[in-house]
Design a protein around this motif. Structure first.
Motif, mmCIF file in Angstrom:
data_model
loop_
_atom_site.group_PDB
_atom_site.id
_atom_site.type_symbol
_atom_site.label_atom_id
_atom_site.label_comp_id
_atom_site.label_asym_id
_atom_site.label_seq_id
_atom_site.Cartn_x
_atom_site.Cartn_y
_atom_site.Cartn_z
ATOM 1 N N PRO A 73 0.807 -1.227 0.000
ATOM 2 C CA PRO A 73 0.000 0.000 0.000
ATOM 3 C C PRO A 73 0.837 1.273 0.000
ATOM 4 O O PRO A 73 1.988 1.275 0.461
ATOM 5 N N ASP A 74 0.234 2.358 -0.511
ATOM 6 C CA ASP A 74 0.852 3.677 -0.332
ATOM 7 C C ASP A 74 0.267 4.296 0.938
ATOM 8 O O ASP A 74 -0.452 3.630 1.689
ATOM 9 N N ARG A 75 0.546 5.584 1.163
ATOM 10 C CA ARG A 75 0.106 6.182 2.438
ATOM 11 C C ARG A 75 -1.415 6.287 2.553
ATOM 12 O O ARG A 75 -1.936 6.453 3.638
ATOM 13 N N HIS A 76 -2.149 6.155 1.417
ATOM 14 C CA HIS A 76 -3.612 6.173 1.466
ATOM 15 C C HIS A 76 -4.211 4.776 1.410
ATOM 16 O O HIS A 76 -5.431 4.618 1.340
ATOM 17 N N LYS A 375 11.744 -4.633 3.676
ATOM 18 C CA LYS A 375 10.638 -4.260 4.566
ATOM 19 C C LYS A 375 9.934 -3.006 4.033
ATOM 20 O O LYS A 375 10.596 -1.997 3.763
ATOM 21 N N PHE A 376 8.617 -3.091 3.916
ATOM 22 C CA PHE A 376 7.844 -1.986 3.336
ATOM 23 C C PHE A 376 7.016 -1.296 4.410
ATOM 24 O O PHE A 376 6.471 -1.921 5.315
ATOM 25 N N SER A 377 6.908 0.020 4.285
ATOM 26 C CA SER A 377 6.054 0.809 5.182
ATOM 27 C C SER A 377 5.676 2.081 4.414
ATOM 28 O O SER A 377 5.936 2.188 3.205
ATOM 29 N N THR A 378 5.075 3.050 5.124
ATOM 30 C CA THR A 378 4.778 4.316 4.458
ATOM 31 C C THR A 378 5.195 5.477 5.367
ATOM 32 O O THR A 378 5.295 5.335 6.580
#
Ligand code: BGC
Length: 380
Positions: A73-76, A375-378
């Motif tokens: 996901p992106d920040r939204h 590792k993924f985050s936003t």
């Protein structure tokens, strides 16, 4: 759905929709196997889709033990696939610049395809100017691996391959195991293990091409990167390390603080000119054994963040300088110049010919084990 997020109410509606979709996805956390295509000899190749409770999905195929997709996901909450690749096996069997592949036996270049081990000279296929690149003409990226779903807490797939003594010029029967594990923290962990029955050299890596705005969405020059390295290994005109270990201070290779990838890429710098952009091995700042943060990449527009942790001593940062739009990937999209970057965690290129670099030798009785985590985050 980017146009929805332009108004507050619409943004809220989208987030509700995404939350619902993620709730549904959490029920589907696990692994799904499907057919990805057939090899020219008729052998069926599979795609394993790993889903975690947040709805993050990773596609893995046993052709080349490749990462085919990473949907985050992106920040939204808008999901996008952030790695370049193809929709099916056929694409990977055509013109393919190692998209998502496990590269071996030797990631990156060995000068003139030659090295000596225990007083014996070995000769490898030449496939990149005067040098041998990524394990030769039939490297691990082109092999059919044996896949097995692992029943453990997190969805995981094990891929194994037996590389026979003499394959692509390398000594020893080498048994390789790669395990991809999708964790709840939106981290994809890669564990590499190998054993040999004769002294050999080994340098495995994963060759995923990232674009945090989504694959096929254009240039990565406005994305930002931090590389946790105080020095790098400069190259000659054929992209072989000179053997020096140079400080990044005062050079376009200083990424110790988050910096736009494009900020200095066109500087009048001989190293950048040799590689037509970034294509260099960085010497990671390790403070002991274990995982270290190698790099953090941020797409300010979508807010997607990738952090790479590794046990390896180096990372090859490559900015897709050899992509030229001629490869059509997922959905027929043309993958343009500098439309992705790689962070190939590995030992240094051409180590067998540089005794001052960390050794890539593997001996019978030893077990090679390296770990890398994407590792993924936003970020806001
Ligand atoms: C190399 C590049 C090469 C790319 C694709 C990278 O690891 O450093 O020079 O073009 O792989 O083969």
């Amino acid at each position: 759905m980017p146009h929805y997020s332009r108004c507050l109410l619409c943004g809220w509606l989208v987030s509700q929709f995404v939350a619902g979709a993620l709730g549904a996805a959490s029920l589907r956390a696990g692994i799904k196997r499907s057919v990805f295509g057939k090899m020219p000899d008729g052998e069926e190749i599979h795609l394993y889709t790993l889903t975690n409770p947040n709805g993050m999905q990773v596609g893995i195929t046993n052709y080349g033990a490749r990462i085919v997709s990473i949907v985050v996901p992106d920040r939204h909450g808008n999901m996008a696939d952030v790695v370049l690749g193809f929709d099916n096996l056929e694409g990977y069997l055509g013109k393919d610049p190692y998209f998502g592949a496990i590269v071996g036996r030797y990631g990156n270049r060995i000068a003139k395809g030659r090295f000596a081990l225990d007083g014996v000279d070995y000769t490898l296929p030449i496939n990149d100017g005067p040098n041998s690149l990524h394990g030769g003409t039939q490297g691990f990226d082109k092999k059919v691996w044996t896949a097995r779903e692992l029943s453990q807490v997190h969805p995981a797939v094990e891929l194994t391959y037996l590389s026979r003594d003499g394959e692509e010029g390398f000594p020893g029967d080498l048994r390789v195991q790669v395990v991809y594990t999708l964790e709840e923290s939106n981290a994809l962990r890669i564990d590499y293990r190998a054993t040999t029955d004769k002294d050999t050299v080994l340098n495995l890596t994963n060759h995923s091409y990232f674009n945090l705005a989504g694959e096929g969405s254009g240039s990565i020059l406005d994305q930002e990167i931090m590389i946790n390295a105080a020095s790098f290994t400069p190259i000659d005109a054929t992209m072989i390390p000179t053997g020096e270990i140079l400080s990044v201070a005062g050079t376009p290779f200083d990424f110790r603080h988050l910096t736009r990838i494009g900020a200095r890429i066109n500087d009048d710098d001989q190293q950048l000119k040799f590689a037509h952009g970034y294509d260099d091995n960085f010497v990671l700042n390790h403070r002991g054994p274990g995982l270290v943060l190698a790099s953090r990449a941020v797409d300010p527009h979508s807010g997607r963040v990738l952090e790479v942790f590794t046990t390896e001593p180096g990372v090859q940062f490559y900015t897709g300088n050899f992509l030229d739009g001629s490869v059509r990937g997922k959905g027929g999209k043309a993958y343009a110049y500098r439309s992705a970057f790689t962070l190939e965690t590995q030992h240094f290129p051409d180590s067998p010919n540089h005794p001052n670099f960390p050794s890539t030798e593997l001996k019978p009785g030893e077990t090679y084990h390296q770990t890398t985590v994407f590792k993924f985050s936003t970020a806001n």
